[in-house]
Design an enzyme around this catalytic site. Structure first.
Site, PDB file in Angstrom:
ATOM      1  N   HIS A 305       0.840   5.851  12.576  1.00 20.16           N
ATOM      2  CA  HIS A 305       2.094   6.460  13.035  1.00 20.16           C
ATOM      3  C   HIS A 305       1.899   6.953  14.457  1.00 20.16           C
ATOM      4  O   HIS A 305       0.814   7.410  14.830  1.00 20.16           O
ATOM      5  CB  HIS A 305       2.474   7.635  12.115  1.00 20.16           C
ATOM      6  CG  HIS A 305       3.875   8.121  12.287  1.00 20.16           C
ATOM      7  ND1 HIS A 305       4.229   9.030  13.263  1.00 20.16           N
ATOM      8  CD2 HIS A 305       5.014   7.822  11.628  1.00 20.16           C
ATOM      9  CE1 HIS A 305       5.525   9.268  13.174  1.00 20.16           C
ATOM     10  NE2 HIS A 305       6.030   8.553  12.190  1.00 20.16           N
ATOM     11  N   ASP A 362       7.029   4.810   5.810  1.00 17.61           N
ATOM     12  CA  ASP A 362       7.804   3.567   5.856  1.00 17.61           C
ATOM     13  C   ASP A 362       7.227   2.507   4.916  1.00 17.61           C
ATOM     14  O   ASP A 362       7.964   1.713   4.336  1.00 17.61           O
ATOM     15  CB  ASP A 362       7.842   3.011   7.286  1.00 17.61           C
ATOM     16  CG  ASP A 362       8.522   3.965   8.254  1.00 17.61           C
ATOM     17  OD1 ASP A 362       9.639   4.402   7.938  1.00 17.61           O
ATOM     18  OD2 ASP A 362       7.933   4.293   9.291  1.00 17.61           O
TER      19      ASP A 362
END
Length: 427
Positions: A305, A362
């Site tokens: 991330h 995600d």
């Protein structure tokens, strides 16, 4: 006297105050920099610039921390509901039972859309992307709700905030229904916020729709995990639009447009596409080798991330949720087996651990949403639905801040200097 940051420029020395937050990095107050030095700072992407003061959400990417009003995201996702988290973001404190009941009732009363808005949907092609529909319909809300667009009035702001949070599931479900050629399903206010959305999305008039409590809880958690994420691109867009005095519906429509970008809201769709590309668990080693090859364009989506250099705290909650949903829905798809085995490798393989490529939110949310039955075109719509509460809370905070000004980033100009116009006949 607080700390001072010193700057030497153009043969002169300047001092700027250092402001401390409650947690996180201190900031250097450079508001007088241009006036004193005639220079700007240069910070593409604003990665080192605090553009506002906020008490909503705190992220420490190195430590893997995400707090809403001081509460850890893991605790909220585990014990709270999306409605309770929404109340917290909007009001600053967790509600008592009476406050939560009143807030939930208020949101329920605003779930229906003006009937004329249904005709807006019929103006779109059937194959229109649901995000395109959402942008248009949310922007059009300002043409229907004139009674709550005075941003200087706190009551108007509150009503429009409630309307946006309440109507977004209806707008999203109608976008889905339109794309598959099914009739719109009106809200049922006896159901929870998330249960109601599931019924409006997957229910049909011909038969009763039974909300699966495991699916309802999983989607509610996904909503909580996406409710707010500090000053990201779409939130900054909402604040920038709001700084001009634009009405809240226009500001949220701007946020939706920004979220549509694949680098922002489309990451879970990209992760699921990657899992489909791998296809079966036996092909995982081949794709791991491709990911290690710097010359191969293949990238592992859903891992790592930009902000979190440690484990994404939102992903921890999703690990267990994936298994609950798979069990409840009796999922037996090789893509989901790929996801589980890839997750196992990511948590134990030296390559992943060394590069801190942990599964992020995600990775899990795309897999769960697909198992529930959502097409990938709806993933970003669901993100926008959940993020609306964060956008609304951030917008409210900005409007209430006496120090806020219209956004006006500066630039480093590299074009031609002043030059004379040459008549067309001499060119």
């Amino acid at each position: 006297m607080g700390d001072i940051a010193k700057l030497s420029a153009g043969g002169a020395d300047f001092e700027y105050p250092v402001i401390k937050g409650s947690v996180g990095p201190d900031v250097i107050d450079i508001r007088k920099l241009y006036g004193q030095t005639g220079m700007f700072t240069y910070d593409p992407g604003f990665t080192s610039t605090a553009a506002c003061e906020s008490a909503l959400t705190f992220i420490d990417g190195d430590e893997g921390v995400l707090l809403h009003r001081g509460y850890a995201i893991g605790e909220l996702a585990e014990h709270s509901t999306f409605m309770e988290t929404s109340y917290l973001l909007l009001n600053g404190e967790l509600p008592n039972q009476a406050q939560l009941d009143d807030f939930t009732r208020t949101i329920s009363r605003h779930t229906m859309l003006h009937e004329q808005l249904a005709t807006f949907y019929r103006g779109f092609r059937r194959d229109a992307h649901p995000m395109a529909i959402m942008c248009g319909v949310v922007g059009a809300l300002s043409a229907f709700y004139h009674d709550s667009t005075d941003i200087a009035d706190p009551v108007h702001r509150k009503i429009s905030s409630h309307r946006l949070i309440a109507k977004m599931p209806t707008i999203a479900a109608m976008a889905y229904k339109y794309s598959v050629g099914q009739p719109f399903v009106y809200p049922d206010n006896s159901l929870s916020y998330t249960g109601n959305f599931l019924r409006m999305t997957f229910g049909v008039p011909a038969e009763n729709y039974e909300v699966n409590p495991v699916v309802e809880r999983a989607l509610d958690r996904i909503f909580i995990l996406h409710a707010d994420h500090e000053q990201n691109a779409s939130t900054s867009t909402v604040r920038l639009a709001g700084s001009s005095g634009a009405n809240p519906f226009a500001c949220i429509a701007a946020g939706i447009a920004c979220l549509w970008g694949p680098a922002h809201g489309g990451a879970n769709e990209a992760a699921l596409n990657m899992l489909h590309e791998i296809g079966t668990p036996d092909r995982i080693p081949h794709y791991i080798e491709r990911a290690r090859d710097k010359n191969d364009p293949f990238r592992l989506m859903g891992f790592g991330h930009r902000v979190y250099k440690n484990y994404d705290p939102r992903a921890t909650v999703m690990q267990q949720t994936v298994r609950e949903v798979f069990t409840a829905l009796k999922v037996s798809d090789p893509v989901f087996e790929v996801a589980l085995q890839l997750e196992e490798m990511a948590l134990n393989d030296p390559y992943f651990m060394e590069k801190k490529l942990f599964p992020n939110v995600d990775f899990y949310s795309g897999v769960i949403l697909s198992a529930i039955g959502f097409p990938t075109t709806m993933f970003t719509v669901l993100f926008a639905l959940a993020r609306t509460v964060g956008w609304v809370a951030q917008w409210n905070e900005m409007i209430s801040d006496p120090g806020q000004k219209i956004g006006r980033p500066r630039q480093l100009y590299t074009g031609p200097a002043n030059r004379s116009y040459v008549p067309l006949t001499k060119r």
